[in-house]
Design a protein around this motif. Sequence first.
Motif, PDB file in Angstrom:
ATOM      1  N   UNK A  61       3.194 -36.196 -23.488  1.00 54.05           N
ATOM      2  CA  UNK A  61       2.513 -35.422 -24.250  1.00 54.05           C
ATOM      3  C   UNK A  61       1.190 -34.666 -24.199  1.00 54.05           C
ATOM      4  N   UNK A  62      -0.195 -35.847 -24.036  1.00 55.66           N
ATOM      5  CA  UNK A  62      -1.073 -35.308 -23.384  1.00 55.66           C
ATOM      6  C   UNK A  62      -0.996 -35.173 -21.562  1.00 55.66           C
ATOM      7  N   UNK A  63      -0.108 -34.871 -21.140  1.00 64.01           N
ATOM      8  CA  UNK A  63       0.216 -34.226 -20.025  1.00 64.01           C
ATOM      9  C   UNK A  63       0.494 -32.848 -19.982  1.00 64.01           C
ATOM     10  N   UNK A  64       1.046 -32.685 -20.728  1.00 61.19           N
ATOM     11  CA  UNK A  64       2.289 -30.785 -21.708  1.00 61.19           C
ATOM     12  C   UNK A  64       0.195 -30.439 -21.817  1.00 61.19           C
ATOM     13  N   UNK A  65      -0.575 -31.110 -22.743  1.00 57.49           N
ATOM     14  CA  UNK A  65      -1.762 -30.573 -22.620  1.00 57.49           C
ATOM     15  C   UNK A  65      -2.350 -29.991 -21.060  1.00 57.49           C
ATOM     16  N   UNK A  66      -2.855 -31.399 -20.894  1.00 58.79           N
ATOM     17  CA  UNK A  66      -3.657 -31.119 -19.646  1.00 58.79           C
ATOM     18  C   UNK A  66      -2.757 -29.993 -18.384  1.00 58.79           C
ATOM     19  N   UNK A  67      -1.604 -29.613 -18.555  1.00 55.25           N
ATOM     20  CA  UNK A  67      -1.130 -28.753 -17.419  1.00 55.25           C
ATOM     21  C   UNK A  67      -1.529 -28.163 -17.429  1.00 55.25           C
ATOM     22  N   UNK A  68      -2.285 -27.514 -18.736  1.00 54.13           N
ATOM     23  CA  UNK A  68      -2.651 -25.981 -18.675  1.00 54.13           C
ATOM     24  C   UNK A  68      -3.397 -25.203 -17.424  1.00 54.13           C
ATOM     25  N   UNK A  69      -3.939 -26.311 -17.600  1.00 53.01           N
ATOM     26  CA  UNK A  69      -5.139 -26.520 -16.717  1.00 53.01           C
ATOM     27  C   UNK A  69      -5.176 -26.518 -15.187  1.00 53.01           C
ATOM     28  N   UNK A  70      -3.568 -27.160 -14.113  1.00 49.73           N
ATOM     29  CA  UNK A  70      -2.874 -26.680 -13.568  1.00 49.73           C
ATOM     30  C   UNK A  70      -2.469 -25.865 -12.645  1.00 49.73           C
ATOM     31  N   UNK A  71      -2.583 -25.992 -11.926  1.00 52.82           N
ATOM     32  CA  UNK A  71      -1.619 -24.699 -10.792  1.00 52.82           C
ATOM     33  C   UNK A  71       0.359 -24.838 -10.902  1.00 52.82           C
ATOM     34  N   UNK A  72       0.189 -26.458 -11.004  1.00 46.13           N
ATOM     35  CA  UNK A  72       1.813 -25.911 -11.416  1.00 46.13           C
ATOM     36  C   UNK A  72       2.584 -26.441 -12.777  1.00 46.13           C
ATOM     37  N   UNK A  73       1.429 -25.904 -13.666  1.00 49.46           N
ATOM     38  CA  UNK A  73       1.639 -26.064 -14.823  1.00 49.46           C
ATOM     39  C   UNK A  73       3.128 -25.995 -15.675  1.00 49.46           C
ATOM     40  N   UNK A  74       3.396 -24.614 -15.094  1.00 52.25           N
ATOM     41  CA  UNK A  74       4.759 -24.612 -15.300  1.00 52.25           C
ATOM     42  C   UNK A  74       6.068 -25.472 -14.568  1.00 52.25           C
ATOM     43  N   UNK A  75       6.336 -26.094 -13.560  1.00 49.53           N
ATOM     44  CA  UNK A  75       6.781 -26.903 -13.395  1.00 49.53           C
ATOM     45  C   UNK A  75       6.438 -28.339 -13.813  1.00 49.53           C
ATOM     46  N   UNK A  76       5.526 -28.892 -13.838  1.00 42.43           N
ATOM     47  CA  UNK A  76       5.545 -29.759 -14.881  1.00 42.43           C
ATOM     48  C   UNK A  76       5.475 -29.726 -16.221  1.00 42.43           C
ATOM     49  N   UNK A  77       5.631 -28.116 -17.568  1.00 48.08           N
ATOM     50  CA  UNK A  77       6.065 -29.028 -17.854  1.00 48.08           C
ATOM     51  C   UNK A  77       7.482 -28.663 -18.275  1.00 48.08           C
ATOM     52  N   UNK A  78       8.335 -28.198 -18.005  1.00 55.07           N
ATOM     53  CA  UNK A  78       9.703 -28.064 -17.414  1.00 55.07           C
ATOM     54  C   UNK A  78      10.743 -30.117 -17.525  1.00 55.07           C
ATOM     55  N   UNK A  79       9.380 -30.990 -16.402  1.00 56.33           N
ATOM     56  CA  UNK A  79       9.449 -31.487 -16.432  1.00 56.33           C
ATOM     57  C   UNK A  79       9.659 -32.729 -16.918  1.00 56.33           C
ATOM     58  N   UNK A  80       8.709 -32.503 -17.686  1.00 52.51           N
ATOM     59  CA  UNK A  80       8.607 -33.100 -19.365  1.00 52.51           C
ATOM     60  C   UNK A  80       9.483 -32.896 -20.579  1.00 52.51           C
ATOM     61  N   UNK A  81       9.641 -31.914 -20.346  1.00 54.44           N
ATOM     62  CA  UNK A  81      10.487 -31.214 -21.474  1.00 54.44           C
ATOM     63  C   UNK A  81      11.668 -31.890 -21.125  1.00 54.44           C
ATOM     64  N   UNK A  82      12.174 -31.906 -19.816  1.00 53.36           N
ATOM     65  CA  UNK A  82      13.665 -33.073 -19.430  1.00 53.36           C
ATOM     66  C   UNK A  82      13.132 -34.582 -19.615  1.00 53.36           C
ATOM     67  N   UNK A  83      12.323 -34.855 -19.294  1.00 54.91           N
ATOM     68  CA  UNK A  83      12.125 -36.416 -20.033  1.00 54.91           C
ATOM     69  C   UNK A  83      12.313 -36.552 -21.811  1.00 54.91           C
ATOM     70  N   UNK A  84      11.463 -35.525 -22.067  1.00 57.44           N
ATOM     71  CA  UNK A  84      11.512 -35.714 -23.800  1.00 57.44           C
ATOM     72  C   UNK A  84      12.877 -35.841 -24.152  1.00 57.44           C
ATOM     73  N   UNK A  85      13.432 -34.248 -23.801  1.00 56.08           N
ATOM     74  CA  UNK A  85      14.935 -34.370 -24.006  1.00 56.08           C
ATOM     75  C   UNK A  85      16.100 -35.512 -24.219  1.00 56.08           C
ATOM     76  N   UNK A  86      15.431 -36.809 -23.021  1.00 57.90           N
ATOM     77  CA  UNK A  86      16.697 -37.676 -22.427  1.00 57.90           C
ATOM     78  C   UNK A  86      16.316 -38.378 -23.341  1.00 57.90           C
TER      79      UNK A  86
END
Length: 429
Positions: free
Chosen positions: A348-373
């Motif tokens: 969750x912390x990383x999901x918020x931090x991703x807003x400031x990252x270039x790869x934010x969309x890929x990072x957030x998609x991977x986080x969603x995948x993990x949380x759903x798993x």
Amino acid sequence: MSNSLSDIHSHLSQLTKPILDSLSKTPYTPQETTKISTKSTLESLLSTKPSVKDFSLACALLSSSSSSTHELLTWIPGHLSTAAETAFSDLSKAYNDALPGDEKRNLVAGLMPEIVPLLKEKIRESSIDKSDENNEAFAASARVPVGFAILAAYQFRWFVSQVECPDLGKMVNLVIPCALTCLDHWSPEVKGQGMISFIHIATNVKAVELDLYGDVTLDACCQNIASDDEIWQYVMEMSVLLVTCIQRDNPRSSWFEKILNEMLSHLERQPRNKERRIAWLKFIEPVFNAIGLLLLAHFRRIFPLFFQWMHVDDDETILLLLKRVQTVVRLTWVRNTPYVGRLVDELVVLFKEAALRRAREDIRTDILNILIMLQQCKGQQFETAWNKYRDDPNLTALARSLSSEPTFKAESDSAAGGATAELEPLTIE
């Protein structure tokens, strides 16, 4: 046949002359630290009437310079390296054309029995004598300059890389002892060429052909995990390839545990070393897949590193890490561990931090995948960990994606006896 061989030697002289002329015109000032002259070595190999063996050794050095950053080879211009590759290819074709149809073979494969023992001896000459009480690298280098071993290691790696399956499998008794001699050397440059050779061997030799050297090879991998930063990526790739190949049907092999523990020990000592963590995350996946559910035994060392790396400042680490986390969840369902709640928190912390990252969309998609798993396989345990974030206004999109009914509400016991707990990650639109 004799006339054909005579023609080859005549052709060889024609191939040698332009290379030797170009070499003589190339500026070269030997570094004082090297104690040897690469140019003199090449000139001696490219004499007025070189043998096929010597010409091939010269081409191996010249060609190797294109991928080397070592001072012994960086002075060689690109056009000379390319000329050597072209000349050797020309010679190989002429050699093969001269052989009867049922005797045609790779020129390098034919030269290996003669060349590899010579190169192995050159490498061994400046190795540390383990029976010597001083047992120091500078004593070995004083006996024989290490430059000779470095050149020989590059030549060996070049020759090995020219042979593929199935021919390479027929000469494991020749190439593996020489590759092990490289790994046993004290010079990182020599070790690195040995590792690259082993990577090529592991990908071009049948698994059963490696079995005879299984234990000694894997022991060499363990001993070399402590290698310098400049070659750590090679030892990672080599070790993963060899252990998964040699111990392919034995996830409980002690070699998996030894190699993984050795890697983790070095990562724990240098967790902020970007190159080391990226190399490990890039290559470790096949080991995870090979040992499956047995990954649980390593959670107490793996997850603290994962949690620390989730908040480093480079996107490459984050993306590689999230893929490895997905693998861990898929293989183990993170059962019987105290890390589920902490994992949800960190994601969750990383999901918020991703807003400031270039790869934010890929990072957030991977986080969603993990949380759903996690939602699917951990049921109520996940819901308890996620509940405190459910109403966070900064996580509205995440909460919406997790609001649907999970496939599994509780951790399944059906896979308890298997090596993996299969769960496919989902792609979130």
